[in-house]
Design a protein around this motif. Structure first.
Motif, PDB file in Angstrom:
ATOM      1  N   VAL A 319      39.563  54.400  41.410  1.00 46.16           N
ATOM      2  CA  VAL A 319      40.679  53.444  41.361  1.00 46.16           C
ATOM      3  C   VAL A 319      42.010  54.183  41.362  1.00 46.16           C
ATOM      4  O   VAL A 319      42.931  53.824  42.100  1.00 46.16           O
ATOM      5  N   ASP A 321      42.549  57.084  42.489  1.00 42.62           N
ATOM      6  CA  ASP A 321      42.672  57.763  43.773  1.00 42.62           C
ATOM      7  C   ASP A 321      43.223  56.809  44.824  1.00 42.62           C
ATOM      8  O   ASP A 321      44.146  57.138  45.561  1.00 42.62           O
ATOM      9  N   ILE A 322      42.687  55.603  44.872  1.00 41.54           N
ATOM     10  CA  ILE A 322      43.133  54.676  45.917  1.00 41.54           C
ATOM     11  C   ILE A 322      44.548  54.181  45.625  1.00 41.54           C
ATOM     12  O   ILE A 322      45.321  53.880  46.530  1.00 41.54           O
ATOM     13  N   SER A 323      44.918  54.123  44.343  1.00 43.96           N
ATOM     14  CA  SER A 323      46.275  53.696  44.016  1.00 43.96           C
ATOM     15  C   SER A 323      47.265  54.797  44.368  1.00 43.96           C
ATOM     16  O   SER A 323      48.467  54.581  44.366  1.00 43.96           O
ATOM     17  N   GLY A 324      46.749  55.984  44.678  1.00 42.64           N
ATOM     18  CA  GLY A 324      47.621  57.067  45.108  1.00 42.64           C
ATOM     19  C   GLY A 324      48.169  57.869  43.955  1.00 42.64           C
ATOM     20  O   GLY A 324      49.008  58.737  44.132  1.00 42.64           O
ATOM     21  N   PRO A 326      46.737  60.225  41.468  1.00 43.10           N
ATOM     22  CA  PRO A 326      45.592  60.933  40.909  1.00 43.10           C
ATOM     23  C   PRO A 326      45.755  61.075  39.399  1.00 43.10           C
ATOM     24  O   PRO A 326      46.796  61.522  38.931  1.00 43.10           O
TER      25      PRO A 326
END
Lengths: 427, 441
Positions: A319, A321-324, A326
């Protein structure tokens, strides 16, 4: 003494000697071995063992070929996940977002999240079932382990006990002994392993789908990719990583095979069907006798704890990671609310589902794996697409034939799901 | 408009803020929402659909140079000059005809959807890696310019909504475009678009964090842009595992260049994490002096004083003058860490005393260094001493560094207090003290 540097470098190499070279290669392997093995062994989690048990107890040796197919699919996609992680240095969810845009990103993270909540529920069901063998009620075992696992993982102590849990889940190797001692019909087993034979009933296809879903679990794909990213493995490691992935997958397949064989010989032959953990544990009796229940319980809890510690963390990584953004465990709640929020939801909802009054454990264990199979579809499709993207994969782009084999797996999973739905609706 | 945050405040204030946000949002056009919208001529006839927005790479707020329009199967180029009106729902042209030229990727231009949207970017002011959830265009006098990037999670989710709600700008966490460093892939390879001046102001530790968070191609691109000095400083701040991965991935020459520039002990530690063939390849690509020192350090066990020391010691003979000693110290300018003093040695190279830089500065230049020798004498350690001993010596003597000597009492290295801290962090005594490095496994 011209070329002194060269000479001394040569001497160094010779001086190392063959034995040390071999040792060094082993050490290099040791540094990489892990993700595939962990993912592989964690596939033999309570959900996996239960699904394989039901497969053997209900259908004998006839559906063993589903396990063969699942293992091949597992090798294909775990290898692909590792390769994507190594080459791009990005997690699966983030990469899908980058390549396919926001809708695809939301779809895949939603699929992964839902599958992981489901599987987390399955792990807690495994803990409940394992503890029931020791007469510990689930209203005690589930909340206690949920808190324990969360504290351990969040405080960073997971590494210390990772090995212990791996060792505990290795208890399932006992199925190899139990399977052999049960004097199975080896001819029928060998036939079942390679001859596809499918009774067209809803239940048969349901358990086939669950087998695919538990072996080729969505979280396993995300996990292996983020492991490769996290360890900053480079393309030099791909060969070693492949050995690791194949070992882990084959181990999963072998254990699964013996679970099915033991259950087929011991339970199917007597017409016993699996309704709870103790009926599944009976398959271990040829080896463990009266201790079968205890052995099964310990393995169930160990494997469940291992997977239950990895799942929420792996989801939280995906989650964030996808939100940008890390995130990692050294961030505070305030810095990474999304990270800790996902962690909490996976754990709390997973444990909560098992505590609902009147819920029986075996249907949770198998049903969540069917859900896994459904949610696998978008992830597998995006992964196959990324595998063929030259911009992302460069020299490591999948050849046409390999890409075709990915699509064969996808079509198979889809066919199972469609058949299951058709038979459900059609009665 | 640096960073617009929706703060928790009084209802009145937050209502005001919400209104301001609406006005603000109304003047912006969302690039993500624009993609896929119809392109029409002056009479409202449908020509094709917008596929991408192209801006020039220029400092400040880059101007929109043109658009990529999908007409049937073909992707065509549309000049910004040929566009009369642009809003969130459609693009209309100035005339009824325009030239259909094929899209070619030109250097100095970036495709916003293809290269930036949903990709990783560096937020230089916030010192973090972000993903672009949306990009906002605003009209400045006659032309449209790229003004900001939305990095919020909600905007990302909003884009997956169907219909007009998915397209409407929702500025939640907008970062001003001038404080962002994007990557572009014009040449088929990821590289930095017009290096941001702010990159130079980042501290080494901040750069290290950014390098750790980026994807592989982006990390390489950033590393290539940094000069060797800056990069080496950043590398020293990275987690050993991450650093090993980065070095492994870089070409051997670049890795060698970076390692030669790093503190010797840090470089040796990084090399320890690599496999033997990788290590050998990097060492052979390095200047022989640096490579030899590193080989010597690598010969020591990791958990000993030799394993954490640096080999850079300034030694002067006891008969030399203070002036010569100061000159020797100045010569150490190239050392990654400036030495705190000089080691005074006798004719056989054996350590006699350590004289601090401060002490030297207070003496006349022609004075003989040997005359400054006297108690307290420095505490020394052998390279085989374990870390416990090292910690004890450093804490007992309240010193900033300890000189390491060989069997003949000749100085061969120095351990700084910061190396001891590093060593303690990366070699915990018990497994449960292991520092969590944020890994999944």
């Amino acid at each position: 003494m011209e070329g002194l540097g060269l000479v001394s470098a040569g001497v160094d190499r010779v001086g190392i000697g063959r034995r040390r070279l071999v040792l060094m290669q082993l050490a290099a392997l040791g540094a990489v071995v892990g993700p595939g093995l962990i993912a592989g062994l964690s596939d033999d989690d309570p959900a996996g063992i239960t699904t394989y048990s039901v497969l053997g107890a209900s259908y004998g040796y006839t559906l063993l070929w589903v396990l063969t197919v699942s293992t091949v699919a597992l090798i294909l996609f775990q290898d692909l996940g590792a390769r994507i992680g190594v080459v791009t240095g990005q997690g699966l969810a983030g990469l899908i977002r980058q390549r396919y845009g926001a809708r695809a990103g939301v779809t895949s993270i939603a699929a992964l999240f839902l599958a992981n909540v489901g599987t987390s529920a399955a792990e807690f069901a495994g803990i409940a079932a394992g503890c029931q063998i020791f007469h510990i009620p689930r209203y005690v075992s589930v909340p206690v382990t949920a808190v324990l696992v969360s504290v351990l993982v969040l405080r960073g102590g997971f590494r210390g006990i990772e090995r212990v849990l791996l060792a505990l889940s290795a208890v399932f190797l006992a199925y190899v002994g139990a399977g052999i001692l049960a004097q199975p019909d080896w001819g029928a087993a060998a036939r079942g392993l390679v001859v596809p034979n499918l009774p067209m009933t809803r239940d048969a296809i349901y358990i086939c789908t669950a087998t695919l879903g538990t072996t080729l679990a969505p979280w396993g794909l995300a996990f292996i990719q983020s492991y490769a990213v996290d360890k900053k493995l480079s393309p030099h490691h791909l060969r070693l990583l492949r050995i690791d992935v194949v070992t882990g997958a084959v181990l999963t397949g072998v254990i699964g095979f013996f679970v099915v064989v033991a259950c087929a010989a011991r339970l199917h032959a007597r017409g016993v069907s699996i309704t709870d953990a103790s009926s599944a544990a009976a398959a271990l009796e040829p080896l463990a006798g009266r201790l079968a229940g205890a052995l099964f319980g310990v393995g169930l809890v160990g494997a469940a704890l291992l997977a239950a510690s990895i799942l929420p963390l792996s989801t939280a990584y995906a989650v964030s990671d996808i939100s940008g953004r890390p995130a990692a465990l050294d961030d505070t709640w305030r810095e990474a609310p999304l990270f800790y929020g996902s962690f909490a939801v996976v754990t709390v909802v997973g444990a909560g589902l098992v505590l609902l009054p009147g819920v029986s454990l075996v249907p949770i264990l198998v049903g969540t794996q069917v859900l896994n199979a459904v949610l696998l579809l978008p992830l597998l499709a995006y992964m196959s697409g990324i595998a063929r993207d030259r911009n992302l994969m460069g020299a490591f782009v999948a050849p046409r034939a390999v890409a075709a084999s990915y699509w064969v797996v996808i079509v198979l999973v889809a066919a199972c799901i469609i058949a299951m739905l058709a038979l459900t609706v059609g009665g | 408009m640096a960073r617009l945050r929706v703060a928790r405040a009084t209802p009145a204030a937050s209502a005001g803020r919400a209104r301001a946000r609406q006005v603000f949002a109304g003047s912006l056009v969302s690039v993500a929402g624009l993609v896929g919208r119809p392109v029409q001529d002056t009479e409202g006839r449908f020509l094709g659909r917008l596929d991408d927005v192209v801006v020039r790479t220029e400092p400040g707020y880059p101007r929109v140079a043109g658009f990529v329009v999908r007409i049937g199967q073909r992707r065509s180029w549309l000049h910004a000059e040929d566009v009369q009106g642009l809003d969130q729902s459609a693009l209309s042209l100035l005339g009824t005809r325009f030239d259909l030229t094929d899209v070619t990727r030109r250097p100095g231009e970036v495709q916003l959807k293809g290269d930036i949207l949903d990709h990783q970017l560096l937020d230089i002011d916030g010192v973090r890696v972000v993903r672009a959830s949306d990009l906002y265009l605003a009209r400045i006098s006659t032309w449209w310019h790229l003004v900001g990037v939305d990095v919020s999670w909600l905007t990302f989710l909003r884009r997956s909504l169907p219909g007009v709600r998915g397209r409407r700008p929702s500025p939640a966490q907008v970062v001003d475009w001038t404080s962002v460093q994007p990557f572009d892939v014009t040449t088929g390879r990821v590289h930095l678009t017009a290096t941001h001046a702010g990159l130079k102001r980042l501290r080494a530790a901040e750069l290290a964090d950014l390098l750790e968070d980026l994807g592989r191609a982006e990390r390489r691109a950033l590393l290539e842009t940094l000069d060797t000095d800056t990069a080496a400083d950043a590398l020293e701040e990275m987690q050993p595992e991450e650093l090993a991965g980065l070095l492994r991935d870089a070409p051997a020459e670049q890795a060698a260049e970076l390692l030669a520039e790093m503190e010797r002990d840090e470089a040796a530690e990084a090399l320890r994490d690599l496999d033997e063939p990788e290590r050998a390849e990097i060492l052979t690509s390095m200047p022989s002096e640096a490579a030899d020192e590193l080989r010597r350090l690598l010969a020591y066990e990791e958990d000993t004083t030799g394993g954490v020391m640096t080999t850079e010691v300034v030694a002067v003979h006891e008969d030399e003058t203070v002036g010569a000693a100061i000159a020797a110290l100045r010569g150490a300018d190239g050392f990654p860490v400036f030495p705190t003093g000089v080691a005074v040695v006798d004719a056989h190279g054996r350590l006699v005393d350590e004289v601090s830089a401060t002490e030297l500065l207070g003496e006349p230049l022609e004075r003989i260094v040997g005359e400054l020798v006297g108690p307290p004498f420095p505490v020394t350690l052998s390279p085989d001493a374990d870390l416990d001993e090292l910690v004890e010596v450093i804490t007992d003597n309240r010193g900033m560094s300890v000189i390491v000597v060989d069997d003949e009492h000749r100085p061969i290295g120095r351990v700084q207090a910061d190396d001891v801290i590093d060593a303690l962090v990366s070699h915990p005594r018990w497994p449960w003290q292991q520092r969590w490095k944020g890994s999944v496994s």
